[in-house]
Design a protein around this motif. Structure first.
Motif, PDB file in Angstrom:
ATOM      1  N   GLY A   1       0.783  -1.234   0.000  1.00 49.11           N
ATOM      2  CA  GLY A   1       0.000   0.000   0.000  1.00 49.11           C
ATOM      3  C   GLY A   1       0.815   1.284   0.000  1.00 49.11           C
ATOM      4  O   GLY A   1       0.246   2.371  -0.088  1.00 49.11           O
ATOM      5  N   ILE A   2       2.119   1.179   0.097  1.00 46.72           N
ATOM      6  CA  ILE A   2       2.959   2.377   0.055  1.00 46.72           C
ATOM      7  C   ILE A   2       3.145   2.786  -1.401  1.00 46.72           C
ATOM      8  O   ILE A   2       3.364   1.944  -2.265  1.00 46.72           O
ATOM      9  CB  ILE A   2       4.340   2.116   0.699  1.00 46.72           C
ATOM     10  N   THR A   3       3.059   4.079  -1.654  1.00 53.48           N
ATOM     11  CA  THR A   3       3.347   4.612  -2.983  1.00 53.48           C
ATOM     12  C   THR A   3       4.409   5.704  -2.838  1.00 53.48           C
ATOM     13  O   THR A   3       4.491   6.361  -1.794  1.00 53.48           O
ATOM     14  CB  THR A   3       2.087   5.199  -3.647  1.00 53.48           C
ATOM     15  N   PRO A   4       5.233   5.890  -3.875  1.00 59.14           N
ATOM     16  CA  PRO A   4       6.311   6.878  -3.766  1.00 59.14           C
ATOM     17  C   PRO A   4       5.825   8.287  -3.407  1.00 59.14           C
ATOM     18  O   PRO A   4       6.531   9.014  -2.702  1.00 59.14           O
ATOM     19  CB  PRO A   4       6.953   6.861  -5.156  1.00 59.14           C
ATOM     20  N   ASP A   5       4.640   8.654  -3.841  1.00 56.60           N
ATOM     21  CA  ASP A   5       4.153  10.009  -3.553  1.00 56.60           C
ATOM     22  C   ASP A   5       3.808  10.204  -2.076  1.00 56.60           C
ATOM     23  O   ASP A   5       3.740  11.336  -1.603  1.00 56.60           O
ATOM     24  CB  ASP A   5       2.954  10.359  -4.435  1.00 56.60           C
ATOM     25  N   LYS A   6       3.632   9.125  -1.334  1.00 56.73           N
ATOM     26  CA  LYS A   6       3.314   9.227   0.095  1.00 56.73           C
ATOM     27  C   LYS A   6       4.558   9.204   0.977  1.00 56.73           C
ATOM     28  O   LYS A   6       4.471   9.493   2.166  1.00 56.73           O
ATOM     29  CB  LYS A   6       2.392   8.076   0.512  1.00 56.73           C
ATOM     30  N   VAL A   7       5.684   8.811   0.413  1.00 56.12           N
ATOM     31  CA  VAL A   7       6.929   8.711   1.197  1.00 56.12           C
ATOM     32  C   VAL A   7       8.029   9.487   0.490  1.00 56.12           C
ATOM     33  O   VAL A   7       8.931   8.928  -0.114  1.00 56.12           O
ATOM     34  CB  VAL A   7       7.342   7.234   1.432  1.00 56.12           C
ATOM     35  N   LYS A   8       7.929  10.783   0.592  1.00 54.89           N
ATOM     36  CA  LYS A   8       8.951  11.640  -0.014  1.00 54.89           C
ATOM     37  C   LYS A   8       9.465  12.612   1.032  1.00 54.89           C
ATOM     38  O   LYS A   8       8.833  12.814   2.077  1.00 54.89           O
ATOM     39  CB  LYS A   8       8.392  12.368  -1.238  1.00 54.89           C
ATOM     40  N   SER A   9      10.578  13.201   0.752  1.00 55.81           N
ATOM     41  CA  SER A   9      11.249  14.082   1.694  1.00 55.81           C
ATOM     42  C   SER A   9      10.293  15.123   2.271  1.00 55.81           C
ATOM     43  O   SER A   9       9.589  15.814   1.536  1.00 55.81           O
ATOM     44  CB  SER A   9      12.418  14.775   0.992  1.00 55.81           C
ATOM     45  N   GLY A  10      10.255  15.192   3.586  1.00 60.56           N
ATOM     46  CA  GLY A  10       9.438  16.169   4.286  1.00 60.56           C
ATOM     47  C   GLY A  10       8.016  15.736   4.574  1.00 60.56           C
ATOM     48  O   GLY A  10       7.339  16.337   5.404  1.00 60.56           O
ATOM     49  N   ALA A  11       7.533  14.682   3.911  1.00 56.03           N
ATOM     50  CA  ALA A  11       6.157  14.215   4.125  1.00 56.03           C
ATOM     51  C   ALA A  11       6.028  13.576   5.502  1.00 56.03           C
ATOM     52  O   ALA A  11       6.922  12.868   5.954  1.00 56.03           O
ATOM     53  CB  ALA A  11       5.758  13.226   3.043  1.00 56.03           C
ATOM     54  N   THR A  12       4.914  13.828   6.154  1.00 52.65           N
ATOM     55  CA  THR A  12       4.608  13.201   7.433  1.00 52.65           C
ATOM     56  C   THR A  12       3.369  12.347   7.224  1.00 52.65           C
ATOM     57  O   THR A  12       2.255  12.868   7.141  1.00 52.65           O
ATOM     58  CB  THR A  12       4.370  14.262   8.529  1.00 52.65           C
ATOM     59  N   THR A  13       3.581  11.019   7.096  1.00 53.60           N
ATOM     60  CA  THR A  13       2.493  10.118   6.711  1.00 53.60           C
ATOM     61  C   THR A  13       2.561   8.793   7.466  1.00 53.60           C
ATOM     62  O   THR A  13       3.606   8.404   7.988  1.00 53.60           O
ATOM     63  CB  THR A  13       2.573   9.789   5.197  1.00 53.60           C
ATOM     64  N   TRP A  14       1.431   8.105   7.469  1.00 53.75           N
ATOM     65  CA  TRP A  14       1.365   6.732   7.971  1.00 53.75           C
ATOM     66  C   TRP A  14       2.264   5.838   7.122  1.00 53.75           C
ATOM     67  O   TRP A  14       2.942   4.943   7.626  1.00 53.75           O
ATOM     68  CB  TRP A  14      -0.076   6.228   7.962  1.00 53.75           C
ATOM     69  N   GLU A  15       2.290   6.091   5.823  1.00 53.95           N
ATOM     70  CA  GLU A  15       3.085   5.268   4.922  1.00 53.95           C
ATOM     71  C   GLU A  15       4.588   5.348   5.241  1.00 53.95           C
ATOM     72  O   GLU A  15       5.315   4.385   5.037  1.00 53.95           O
ATOM     73  CB  GLU A  15       2.822   5.643   3.468  1.00 53.95           C
ATOM     74  N   THR A  16       5.047   6.483   5.756  1.00 54.03           N
ATOM     75  CA  THR A  16       6.450   6.578   6.170  1.00 54.03           C
ATOM     76  C   THR A  16       6.681   5.697   7.399  1.00 54.03           C
ATOM     77  O   THR A  16       7.729   5.062   7.523  1.00 54.03           O
ATOM     78  CB  THR A  16       6.862   8.040   6.439  1.00 54.03           C
TER      79      THR A  16
END
Length: 148
Positions: free
Chosen positions: A52-67
């Motif tokens: 369920g992880i996608t590159p757009d959800k885990v990028k520099s500076g993002a604060t997400t569940w996916e990270t």
């Protein structure tokens, strides 16, 4: 102890991941290089965490569940042997997952320089170009169960 129905589900999941990797090229199909069929080993846990992880959800500076998921996948892929600290991290990550799926609580993590460093080391270990940025090739390795 894994009961019969859970083992059967694990086998189904593992076989599906490997088939999708071999037939469709969607992942590295590496689960059975380290995990035995029906076991919840490092490769299978890495794969499950990466779903369920996608590159757009885990990028520099993002604060997400996916990270948070990404770092849990990394933690399983990275650790060949566990000490007390590693078990504490694994238990904490498991609790985050339980909370996420039971109550919708999302423990978010920021994609910081430290996360990028971990991803860079993972990429190097699995034969990818070490950028520290999560792309589909990195996720294919994790979903396929490629571990160090």
């Amino acid at each position: 102890m894994i009961d019969g129905p859970t083992r059967a589900s694990l086998v189904c999941y593992q076989r599906a991941v490997v088939a999708d990797g071999l037939q469709n090229g969607k992942n590295s199909a590496a689960i059975f290089k380290t995990d035995k069929e029906g076991t919840l080993g490092r490769a299978t846990l890495t794969s499950l965490w990466a779903q369920g992880i996608t590159p757009d959800k885990v990028k520099s500076g993002a604060t997400t569940w996916e990270t948070t998921q990404l770092m849990a996948a990394y933690w399983m892929a990275f650790n060949r042997s566990f000490d007390d600290h590693d078990f504490d991290v694994a238990r904490t990550n498991a609790q985050y997952g339980i909370d996420h799926f039971r109550s919708g609580t999302q423990k978010t993590t920021t994609y910081s320089g430290g996360v990028a460093d971990h991803i860079r080391s993972y990429q190097t270990a699995v034969g990818l170009r070490a950028t520290g940025t999560v792309d589909w090739e990195t996720l294919k390795k994790m979903i396929g169960g490629s571990v160090m």
